[in-house]
Design an enzyme around this catalytic site. Structure first.
Site, PDB file in Angstrom:
ATOM      1  CB  CYS A  52     187.516  -8.962 -70.232  1.00 27.24           C
ATOM      2  SG  CYS A  52     186.643  -7.900 -69.062  1.00 27.24           S
ATOM      3  CB  CYS A  88     191.731  -4.579 -67.253  1.00 27.57           C
ATOM      4  SG  CYS A  88     191.842  -5.524 -65.720  1.00 27.57           S
ATOM      5  CB  CYS A 124     186.320  -6.091 -61.822  1.00 26.95           C
ATOM      6  SG  CYS A 124     185.611  -6.374 -63.461  1.00 26.95           S
ATOM      7  CD  GLN A 128     169.218  -8.461 -68.340  1.00 25.95           C
ATOM      8  OE1 GLN A 128     170.418  -8.378 -68.574  1.00 25.95           O
ATOM      9  NE2 GLN A 128     168.434  -9.334 -68.949  1.00 25.95           N
ATOM     10  CB  CYS A 169     191.209 -11.604 -64.970  1.00 22.94           C
ATOM     11  SG  CYS A 169     189.408 -11.463 -64.844  1.00 22.94           S
ATOM     12  CE1 TYR A 177     163.175 -21.843 -69.273  1.00 24.38           C
ATOM     13  CE2 TYR A 177     162.104 -20.827 -71.177  1.00 24.38           C
ATOM     14  CZ  TYR A 177     162.656 -21.936 -70.563  1.00 24.38           C
ATOM     15  OH  TYR A 177     162.699 -23.134 -71.226  1.00 24.38           O
ATOM     16  CB  CYS A 191     172.093 -14.263 -72.732  1.00 22.36           C
ATOM     17  SG  CYS A 191     171.888 -15.871 -71.944  1.00 22.36           S
ATOM     18  CD  GLU A 231     161.925 -17.911 -62.645  1.00 22.49           C
ATOM     19  OE1 GLU A 231     162.923 -18.475 -62.155  1.00 22.49           O
ATOM     20  OE2 GLU A 231     161.920 -17.414 -63.795  1.00 22.49           O
ATOM     21  CG  ASP A 267     164.637 -13.596 -70.611  1.00 20.87           C
ATOM     22  OD1 ASP A 267     165.711 -13.840 -71.190  1.00 20.87           O
ATOM     23  OD2 ASP A 267     164.550 -12.793 -69.669  1.00 20.87           O
TER      24      ASP A 267
END
Length: 378
Positions: free
Chosen positions: A105, A94, A184, A210, A102, A239, A334, A263, A307
């Site tokens: 990434c 990129c 992008c 996702q 940017c 969650y 994550c 939730e 989660d």
């Protein structure tokens, strides 16, 4: 949960009192050390840690300090000249990737297979440092990038900032400064699919889902495999989002009425009720909702899915979970640091790490998704 693109929601550095003269703009050579958690490698300069982006372990680089004062414990910097390159270094595909560009990434300068090795090292280091565990970690490649193996063209939902002239832009790292961009390269040409393993899910247009096209099915399969649900078992899905895991767990235990979802987002909870007919949906802060529910033995729970968002579940939620003495806990993370902290709390209550799988759902970034199984006495 998964992170949003760093390029579209840049974080402003925390305001704090300067500890001496600013070192922003200083340049010097360093030998780059190990990869760190957050898209940088750790170097040392005159005894001080320097968190260096756009570098690789064992490289010799010239860095430019981007944050830091004389009294800080560490500085942040960009590698602006490579004197001795790693064999894993590549030219970023990129044109907007690199220092002062940017911030979406972290790893475009790294060959894609080695990106996964770096992420595995980060997960292992966080578990070692924060949970006292030695774990062999392998980050699995996930099909879905375009072209295959490129690490590009996988992001099915992308947000751009807008310039005054209406043009597209992305944000710089840890900044709200904008970088004009045409496109992008992570963006997928296809829209986000809400169809998973034969089931269509109702999802709000701007709601959480996702962003990797293969992520929902892969994570569902991983959770089902580690929990091994049995007919008649009760499930607590925390969650829960729009009920992705709950839907398939309800099928496995034989009755959606055995599933309770919690939730915090009311719109997502409303969709969860539609997506998992017959299940119980509770809306509100997870710790608060759990505190209002009867604990074992009044309302035993066999299986739990955690989660949480990036900050993790934390002690208040974890202790409410273990109070219900589940047979097994599937933790979808994550953020490896948050996972490790919560694993350490679970260990205090007799729940050990049984297995761990990591998935490269965010190529070119430092992010990684982990599914861990914990059970009592392991």
């Amino acid at each position: 949960m998964t992170p949003s693109s760093g390029g579209t929601r840049g974080r402003r550095p925390r305001t704090r009192q300067p500890r001496g003269a600013s070192r922003v703009g200083a340049r010097f050579e360093v030998e780059v050390g190990p990869v760190g958690h957050g898209g940088f490698c750790v170097a040392r300069h005159e005894g001080r840690a320097v968190f260096v982006r756009h570098a690789l372990p064992r490289e010799r680089v010239v860095v430019l300090v981007t944050e830091g004062t004389e009294g800080d414990r560490f500085w942040r910097a960009d590698a602006v000249e490579v004197l001795q390159a790693s064999p894993h270094r590549v030219e970023p595909p990129c044109p907007y990737a690199g220092p002062d560009a940017c911030g979406g990434c972290d790893l475009q300068h790294v060959a894609v297979p080695h990106q996964r090795e770096l992420k595995a090292a980060v997960v292992a280091e966080q578990l070692r440092r924060l949970a006292g565990l030695e774990v062999d970690v392998v980050v699995e490649e996930v099909p879905g990038d375009t072209p295959p193996g490129s690490g590009l063209g996988w992001r099915t939902r992308q947000r751009y900032s807008r310039l005054p002239d209406g043009g597209r832009a992305m944000r710089k790292h840890r900044s709200h400064d904008l970088v004009p961009v045409d496109q992008c390269l992570l963006e997928s040409p296809d829209p986000s699919p809400h169809h998973v393993l034969g089931v269509d899910f109702a999802v709000e247009a701007d709601g959480f889902w996702q962003v990797h096209p293969r992520a929902p099915a892969i994570l569902v399969d991983a959770v089902l495999a580690v929990l091994d649900p049995r007919p008649g078992e009760s499930v607590l899905d925390l969650y829960a989002g729009v009920g992705l895991f709950a839907r398939f767990l309800g099928d496995r235990v034989g009755d959606a009425a055995l599933v309770t979802m919690v939730e915090g987002d009311r719109t997502a909870a409303s969709h969860a009720a539609d997506n998992v007919p017959g299940a119980t949906v509770l809306t509100g802060d997870v710790a608060t909702v759990l505190a209002g529910l009867p604990a074992d033995p009044v309302a035993p729970v066999d299986l739990v899915v955690l989660d949480p968002p990036r900050e993790g579940a934390k002690r208040a939620v974890v202790e409410q979970v273990v109070a219900r003495a589940p047979r097994a806990i599937a933790y979808v993370a994550c953020d490896p640091a948050a996972l490790a902290r919560d694993v350490a709390i679970l260990a205090e209550h007799g729940y050990g790490l049984v297995s761990l799988r990591a998935f490269d759902l965010f190529p070119m970034t430092s992010h990684v998704e982990v599914v861990a199984l914990l059970s009592r006495g392991s």
